[in-house]
Motif scaffolding. Structure first.
Motif, PDB file in Angstrom:
ATOM      1  N   THR A  79     -17.933  20.280 -39.537  1.00 38.91           N
ATOM      2  CA  THR A  79     -18.680  19.886 -39.699  1.00 38.91           C
ATOM      3  C   THR A  79     -19.515  18.801 -40.236  1.00 38.91           C
ATOM      4  OG1 THR A  79     -20.627  21.086 -39.172  1.00 38.91           O
ATOM      5  CG2 THR A  79     -19.019  20.179 -37.162  1.00 38.91           C
TER       6      THR A  79
ATOM      7  N   TYR B 138     -26.420  21.315 -46.727  1.00 40.29           N
ATOM      8  CA  TYR B 138     -25.991  22.665 -46.652  1.00 40.29           C
ATOM      9  C   TYR B 138     -25.467  23.019 -45.977  1.00 40.29           C
ATOM     10  CZ  TYR B 138     -28.795  21.649 -42.468  1.00 40.29           C
ATOM     11  OH  TYR B 138     -28.984  20.799 -41.097  1.00 40.29           O
TER      12      TYR B 138
ATOM     13  N   VAL C  64     -23.678  27.065 -44.772  1.00 43.69           N
ATOM     14  CA  VAL C  64     -23.183  28.577 -44.451  1.00 43.69           C
ATOM     15  C   VAL C  64     -21.994  29.305 -44.000  1.00 43.69           C
ATOM     16  CG1 VAL C  64     -24.819  31.029 -43.680  1.00 43.69           C
ATOM     17  CG2 VAL C  64     -25.964  29.074 -43.986  1.00 43.69           C
TER      18      VAL C  64
ATOM     19  N   TRP D  79     -24.140  33.110 -39.299  1.00 43.50           N
ATOM     20  CA  TRP D  79     -24.722  31.898 -38.572  1.00 43.50           C
ATOM     21  C   TRP D  79     -24.949  32.360 -37.614  1.00 43.50           C
ATOM     22  CZ3 TRP D  79     -20.457  28.501 -37.278  1.00 43.50           C
ATOM     23  CH2 TRP D  79     -20.033  27.306 -38.355  1.00 43.50           C
ATOM     24  N   ASN D  80     -26.572  31.616 -38.019  1.00 51.38           N
ATOM     25  CA  ASN D  80     -27.443  32.057 -36.172  1.00 51.38           C
ATOM     26  C   ASN D  80     -28.215  33.724 -36.548  1.00 51.38           C
ATOM     27  OD1 ASN D  80     -26.506  30.148 -34.464  1.00 51.38           O
ATOM     28  ND2 ASN D  80     -24.338  30.811 -34.004  1.00 51.38           N
TER      29      ASN D  80
ATOM     30  N   GLY E  80     -31.013  32.758 -39.096  1.00 50.31           N
ATOM     31  CA  GLY E  80     -31.753  31.913 -39.594  1.00 50.31           C
ATOM     32  C   GLY E  80     -32.344  31.996 -41.195  1.00 50.31           C
TER      33      GLY E  80
ATOM     34  N   CYS F 266     -30.198  29.704 -42.509  1.00 53.53           N
ATOM     35  CA  CYS F 266     -29.833  28.336 -42.898  1.00 53.53           C
ATOM     36  C   CYS F 266     -31.732  27.777 -43.087  1.00 53.53           C
ATOM     37  CB  CYS F 266     -29.004  27.505 -42.389  1.00 53.53           C
ATOM     38  SG  CYS F 266     -28.959  25.752 -43.204  1.00 53.53           S
ATOM     39  N   THR F 267     -31.777  28.290 -42.085  1.00 56.20           N
ATOM     40  CA  THR F 267     -33.204  27.034 -41.411  1.00 56.20           C
ATOM     41  C   THR F 267     -34.120  28.255 -42.892  1.00 56.20           C
ATOM     42  OG1 THR F 267     -33.304  27.481 -39.157  1.00 56.20           O
ATOM     43  CG2 THR F 267     -35.577  27.041 -39.812  1.00 56.20           C
TER      44      THR F 267
ATOM     45  N   ASN G 294     -23.295  18.099 -33.763  1.00 59.54           N
ATOM     46  CA  ASN G 294     -22.509  20.407 -34.815  1.00 59.54           C
ATOM     47  C   ASN G 294     -24.487  20.133 -34.211  1.00 59.54           C
ATOM     48  OD1 ASN G 294     -23.365  22.114 -36.897  1.00 59.54           O
ATOM     49  ND2 ASN G 294     -23.807  20.241 -37.973  1.00 59.54           N
TER      50      ASN G 294
ATOM     51  N   ARG H  38     -29.783  21.519 -35.510  1.00 57.42           N
ATOM     52  CA  ARG H  38     -31.204  22.858 -34.423  1.00 57.42           C
ATOM     53  C   ARG H  38     -32.219  23.386 -35.680  1.00 57.42           C
ATOM     54  NH1 ARG H  38     -35.365  24.108 -32.130  1.00 57.42           N
ATOM     55  NH2 ARG H  38     -35.614  26.096 -31.802  1.00 57.42           N
TER      56      ARG H  38
ATOM     57  N   LYS I 226     -36.530  22.796 -36.615  1.00 62.72           N
ATOM     58  CA  LYS I 226     -36.994  24.149 -37.184  1.00 62.72           C
ATOM     59  C   LYS I 226     -37.954  23.838 -38.391  1.00 62.72           C
ATOM     60  CE  LYS I 226     -33.599  26.993 -36.142  1.00 62.72           C
ATOM     61  NZ  LYS I 226     -33.327  28.742 -36.462  1.00 62.72           N
TER      62      LYS I 226
HETATM   63  C1  LIG Z   1     -25.317  24.655 -39.640  1.00 63.68           C
HETATM   64  C2  LIG Z   1     -25.899  25.588 -39.783  1.00 63.68           C
HETATM   65  C3  LIG Z   1     -25.884  25.299 -42.338  1.00 63.68           C
HETATM   66  C4  LIG Z   1     -26.894  26.498 -39.853  1.00 63.68           C
HETATM   67  O1  LIG Z   1     -27.046  27.826 -40.531  1.00 63.68           O
HETATM   68  P1  LIG Z   1     -27.241  28.223 -39.570  1.00 63.68           P
HETATM   69  O2  LIG Z   1     -27.399  29.728 -41.008  1.00 63.68           O
HETATM   70  O3  LIG Z   1     -26.857  29.030 -38.779  1.00 63.68           O
HETATM   71  O4  LIG Z   1     -28.437  28.169 -39.351  1.00 63.68           O
HETATM   72  P2  LIG Z   1     -30.102  29.188 -38.465  1.00 63.68           P
HETATM   73  O5  LIG Z   1     -29.859  30.216 -38.100  1.00 63.68           O
HETATM   74  O6  LIG Z   1     -31.219  28.736 -39.184  1.00 63.68           O
HETATM   75  O7  LIG Z   1     -29.769  28.006 -37.301  1.00 63.68           O
HETATM   76  C5  LIG Z   1     -29.384  27.686 -36.359  1.00 63.68           C
HETATM   77  C6  LIG Z   1     -29.944  27.388 -35.104  1.00 63.68           C
HETATM   78  O8  LIG Z   1     -28.823  26.259 -34.016  1.00 63.68           O
HETATM   79  C7  LIG Z   1     -28.616  26.877 -32.881  1.00 63.68           C
HETATM   80  N1  LIG Z   1     -27.763  26.487 -32.798  1.00 63.68           N
HETATM   81  C8  LIG Z   1     -26.035  27.572 -32.771  1.00 63.68           C
HETATM   82  N2  LIG Z   1     -25.273  26.950 -32.038  1.00 63.68           N
HETATM   83  C9  LIG Z   1     -25.714  26.259 -31.677  1.00 63.68           C
HETATM   84  C10 LIG Z   1     -24.472  24.650 -30.665  1.00 63.68           C
HETATM   85  N3  LIG Z   1     -23.761  24.756 -30.256  1.00 63.68           N
HETATM   86  N4  LIG Z   1     -25.684  24.442 -29.966  1.00 63.68           N
HETATM   87  C11 LIG Z   1     -26.879  23.985 -29.756  1.00 63.68           C
HETATM   88  N5  LIG Z   1     -27.576  25.471 -30.641  1.00 63.68           N
HETATM   89  C12 LIG Z   1     -26.747  26.028 -31.187  1.00 63.68           C
HETATM   90  C13 LIG Z   1     -28.743  28.634 -33.589  1.00 63.68           C
HETATM   91  O9  LIG Z   1     -28.825  29.277 -32.211  1.00 63.68           O
HETATM   92  C14 LIG Z   1     -30.288  28.667 -34.295  1.00 63.68           C
HETATM   93  O10 LIG Z   1     -31.562  28.058 -33.822  1.00 63.68           O
HETATM   94  P3  LIG Z   1     -32.308  29.296 -33.246  1.00 63.68           P
HETATM   95  O11 LIG Z   1     -33.046  29.838 -34.010  1.00 63.68           O
HETATM   96  O12 LIG Z   1     -33.344  28.116 -32.069  1.00 63.68           O
HETATM   97  O13 LIG Z   1     -31.786  30.029 -32.265  1.00 63.68           O
HETATM   98  C15 LIG Z   1     -23.855  26.357 -39.913  1.00 63.68           C
HETATM   99  O14 LIG Z   1     -23.420  26.362 -38.894  1.00 63.68           O
HETATM  100  C16 LIG Z   1     -23.252  25.741 -40.765  1.00 63.68           C
HETATM  101  O15 LIG Z   1     -23.349  25.736 -42.109  1.00 63.68           O
HETATM  102  N6  LIG Z   1     -22.150  24.903 -40.325  1.00 63.68           N
HETATM  103  C17 LIG Z   1     -20.832  24.138 -40.942  1.00 63.68           C
HETATM  104  C18 LIG Z   1     -21.101  23.361 -42.333  1.00 63.68           C
HETATM  105  C19 LIG Z   1     -22.652  22.651 -41.895  1.00 63.68           C
HETATM  106  O16 LIG Z   1     -22.116  21.863 -40.602  1.00 63.68           O
HETATM  107  N7  LIG Z   1     -23.082  21.114 -42.194  1.00 63.68           N
HETATM  108  C20 LIG Z   1     -25.127  21.091 -42.037  1.00 63.68           C
HETATM  109  C21 LIG Z   1     -24.009  19.920 -42.384  1.00 63.68           C
HETATM  110  S1  LIG Z   1     -24.575  18.594 -41.699  1.00 63.68           S
END
Ligand SMILES: CC(C)(COP(=O)(O)OP(=O)(O)OC[C@H]1O[C@@H](n2cnc3c(N)ncnc32)[C@H](O)[C@@H]1OP(=O)(O)O)[C@@H](O)C(=O)NCCC(=O)NCCS
Length: 200
Positions: free
Chosen positions: A54, A114, A116, A121-122, A124, A126-127, A154, A159, A163
């Motif tokens: 993604t 960003y 992670v 993952w999931n 908090g 990244c937030t 993605n 999300r 947030k």
């Molecule tokens: C996007 C990414 C950085 C998120 O990192 P993370 O540390 O998991 O993020 P957080 O935990 O802070 O928040 C994730 C939120 O997404 C939600 N989530 C996860 N998968 C989901 C899905 N399939 N559908 C809806 N929400 C989803 C989680 O529940 C969480 O929300 P919540 O706190 O309300 O429960 C990580 O998934 C990642 O690195 N992905 C691959 C690289 C990427 O996509 N980078 C961004 C490019 S724009």
């Protein structure tokens, strides 16, 4: 031509980009400059197919030497005011991801990006990291706006941005060709006045 490009990115001398890239702390994280010792972990974590899937710039498979080249490029980017990229590390020192601001000083705004590592993952992280980066951008750097884009397939990234208080500002339909499929790109942004600097 190189000179023109470089000038464009140099921050005006009155902008407070610290001469040394700072370490930004949060309750669970340290956002710090990358070091050459991080390369193997960057390759392992960013090399996961699900992390690359993604993102625009992370290839899969992740080639040997790319993490080292990426880390080597960062000090110059910072010194020229082009961008600030931070390693996201747990307080015990474990590297878990990366977060960056790419500056456009002429418009006083920056693009945030960003990733992670999947094992983290999931939870908090990244937030938490991104909120600290916005504090840095809207506080000492005095940015007027920070924006970020994500692929519509993605939702986790969407999300994270929601947030943080980012608004969806548009959608570029089928804008990116990723793994042989055209994907919509969702555009988000937040203005300085919309980000509560006092909130932790
Ligand atoms: C996007 C990414 C950085 C998120 O990192 P993370 O540390 O998991 O993020 P957080 O935990 O802070 O928040 C994730 C939120 O997404 C939600 N989530 C996860 N998968 C989901 C899905 N399939 N559908 C809806 N929400 C989803 C989680 O529940 C969480 O929300 P919540 O706190 O309300 O429960 C990580 O998934 C990642 O690195 N992905 C691959 C690289 C990427 O996509 N980078 C961004 C490019 S724009």
């Amino acid at each position: 031509m190189n000179q023109v490009t470089r000038e464009r990115y140099l921050p005006p001398s009155d902008l407070p980009l610290p001469s040394l890239q700072p370490v930004l702390s949060t309750p669970r994280l340290a956002l710090r400059p990358f070091t050459p010792d991080d390369a193997a972990e960057v390759q392992r974590l960013a090399g996961d197919r699900d992390v690359a899937a993604t993102t625009r710039l992370i290839p899969h498979p992740y080639p040997d030497g790319l993490a080292e080249a990426f880390i080597r490029s960062l000090p110059e980017q910072y010194e020229h005011g082009k961008g600030a990229t931070f390693a996201i590390a747990l307080t015990d020192g474990a590297l878990i991801g990366a977060i960056s601001l790419a500056f456009h000083w002429e418009d006083q705004h920056a693009e945030m990006g960003y990733w992670v590592g999947k094992p983290y993952w999931n939870r908090g992280f990244c937030t938490e990291a991104a909120r600290r980066i916005l504090e840095f951008g809207f506080g000492p750097l005095k940015l007027s706006r920070v924006f970020a884009n994500y692929l519509a397939n993605n939702p986790a990234s969407g999300r994270v941005l929601a947030k943080l208080g980012m608004r969806q500002e548009g959608c570029l339909r089928q804008h990116r060709l990723k793994n042989g499929r055209f994907e919509d790109l969702v555009l988000c942004g937040i203005l300085a006045a919309e980000f509560p600097l006092a909130r932790k």
